[in-house]
Design an enzyme around this catalytic site. Structure first.
Site, short mmCIF file in Angstrom:
data_model
loop_
_atom_site.label_atom_id
_atom_site.label_comp_id
_atom_site.label_asym_id
_atom_site.label_seq_id
_atom_site.Cartn_x
_atom_site.Cartn_y
_atom_site.Cartn_z
N ASP A 1 4.54 0.66 12.24
CA ASP A 1 3.16 0.48 11.46
C ASP A 1 3.13 -1.14 12.02
OD1 ASP A 1 2.26 2.43 9.95
OD2 ASP A 1 2.44 1.83 8.06
N LYS B 1 0.35 -1.54 -0.52
CA LYS B 1 -0.11 0.19 0.24
C LYS B 1 0.86 1.20 -0.32
CE LYS B 1 -3.04 3.19 2.94
NZ LYS B 1 -2.23 3.56 3.65
N ASN B 2 1.85 1.37 0.77
CA ASN B 2 2.46 3.22 1.07
C ASN B 2 3.13 2.60 0.11
OD1 ASN B 2 1.94 3.02 3.69
ND2 ASN B 2 3.44 1.74 4.87
N ASP C 1 -5.48 8.13 8.78
CA ASP C 1 -5.76 7.73 9.86
C ASP C 1 -5.32 9.16 11.38
OD1 ASP C 1 -5.83 5.12 9.19
OD2 ASP C 1 -3.96 4.72 9.24
N ARG D 1 -5.41 11.16 2.22
CA ARG D 1 -3.78 11.92 3.07
C ARG D 1 -2.60 11.60 2.12
NH1 ARG D 1 -0.85 13.37 6.89
NH2 ARG D 1 0.99 13.61 7.85
N MET E 1 6.45 7.34 17.11
CA MET E 1 6.52 8.13 15.80
C MET E 1 4.91 8.92 16.13
SD MET E 1 8.49 6.72 12.97
CE MET E 1 10.01 5.87 13.14
#
Length: 434
Positions: free
Chosen positions: A319, A22-23, A121, A97, A341
């Site tokens: 993640d 996904k990223n 998110d 985003r 983070m």
């Protein structure tokens, strides 16, 4: 709003194929705006966030041809920049985003771009300073309109420069790479993110005719070129999905084989799960997780409690912190989970506590998990998914619990995991969407 009804206590068995990352997809798909020539991308995950970005590009006038279930050809020959001024753009871009990733290529190729404050998110502050400071140092003008809520960038010409990033932001690094790829002169980026996804983006741009060196390190040198051409690109498998499936296998005492995992790109993810006591076996490029009755959390060599913390690559990806936390609830032993983070990412643990997990939330960033060693199985409850990774963590908890749980707002899970209930049901899970 969609929900899952999950019958827990089922042991799963079989093979599962991870989706494309996904990223990585959000960066790579945005990069098609860098060229007027066709770009063929394979292994694109069919998930909400990625599909929204593809729809956004189509609205810009990008020609999109679907060549297979996970393959597309993008041709950004005629890009309609007037779409930036429309209410439709504001609505669509604000809901995603990943829309921030279109700024770098728009600035590089067309000299301007704008974006409303993006969504995503709700996991705490996620500032965008790194992106815009980088654009400014390349010579772009930046302003933010409070009234319209838009971030604007523009430049007659971008010029190479030296950049020492204030944080190793993955999306910030990617945006700066794309903007600098066609800047005049050489750009040096220090403290760059170096995740496999960034490496993939750099390699793709080089195949398009770019000149990027230092790939895989935190010091990138980008020699600007006049134009970029078309190419082909295949996504890596999603490392977050792979980690999620490892945790799922352990929690449900299941025997699962994760196919084509690109183990060489997983960094310390496998070893981090091994420190929770989970057995993993590499079979070629597959990961085999045997069914385990018990798994025992490691300790540091002086006997002190193990701490698992997130860090920039090649450290442990943030993640997967939620997955580590839920997996530890049924281990034997204690672990301190430190999410550095994002200050709101651990706020889903109240739901795990309601299910019977023994967790002490020390502060917004740290939680101590005392493993139950299966002496007390988690119990089923009703809950709501707050974000992508917490949502999957709650799904894993529900699959391991006694009874039937209900998870609401599973659209959050759909943003990052394709056909998740169908794929898990195929190996023995009992998940019903309603």
């Amino acid at each position: 709003m969609a929900s899952f009804r999950v019958k827990g206590g089922q042991r799963l068995k079989g093979e599962i194929q991870p989706q494309g990352a996904k990223n990585e997809a959000l960066q790579i798909i945005s990069a098609v705006l860098l060229t007027a020539e066709p770009v063929h991308i394979k292994k694109i995950p069919d998930i909400r966030d990625v599909n929204k970005l593809i729809e956004l590009l189509a609205d810009f006038g990008v020609q999109i041809e679907k060549t297979g279930p996970e393959s597309y050809i993008f041709t950004a020959k005629d890009v309609n920049l007037d779409f930036l001024e429309s209410d439709q753009f504001k609505e669509k871009a604000a809901s995603l985003r990943g829309s921030i990733m279109i700024l770098g290529p728009l600035l590089a190729r067309f000299g301007k771009g704008k974006i409303p404050k993006p969504g995503g998110d709700k996991i705490g502050r996620r500032r965008l300073d790194t992106h815009f400071i980088g654009f400014q140092k390349l010579g772009a003008k930046f302003d933010y309109h409070i009234g319209t809520g838009f971030y604007n960038v523009s430049a007659k010409e971008l010029t190479g420069t030296y950049l020492h990033l204030d944080e190793a932001s993955v999306t910030g690094t990617a945006n700066i790479i794309m903007a600098a790829s066609m800047a005049k002169g050489t750009t040096t980026v220090y403290n760059a993110a170096c995740e496999p996804y960034i490496q993939q983006l750099c390699k793709m741009i080089n195949r398009m005719g770019g000149k990027i060196s230092g790939i895989g390190s935190n010091l990138l040198v980008i020699e600007g070129v006049e134009s970029l051409g078309g190419t082909e690109h295949t996504m890596l498998p999603d490392m977050i999905e792979i980690g999620s499936f490892i945790g799922l296998a352990a929690m449900t005492q299941s025997e699962i084989t994760i196919k084509d995992a690109r183990i060489d790109q997983l960094g310390i993810i496998p070893d981090t799960f091994r420190r929770l006591g989970i057995n993993l076996e590499f079979r070629g490029d597959d990961i085999f997780i045997p069914a385990q009755e018990h798994y025992v959390i490691d300790s540091f060599i002086d006997g002190s409690i193990l701490t698992i913390a997130d860090a920039i690559w090649p450290g442990f990806t943030p993640d997967l912190i939620s997955i580590i936390l839920v997996t530890a609830t049924q281990a034997r032993g204690t672990v301190l989970v430190h999410q550095k983070m994002f200050e709101s990412r651990l706020f889903f643990v109240d739901k795990l506590i309601d299910m019977g997990a023994q967790i002490i939330l020390c502060d917004p960033h740290r939680a101590t998990v005392i493993g139950l060693d299966r002496a007390f199985p988690l119990r089923s409850i009703q809950m709501t998914s707050p974000d992508i990774r917490a949502g999957v963590s709650l799904l894993i908890a529900a699959l391991s619990a006694e009874g039937t749980s209900t998870i609401h707002n599973v659209e959050q899970i759909d943003r990052g995991y394709q056909y998740i209930e169908k794929r898990l049901n195929a190996i023995g899970a009992q998940i019903e969407r309603f």
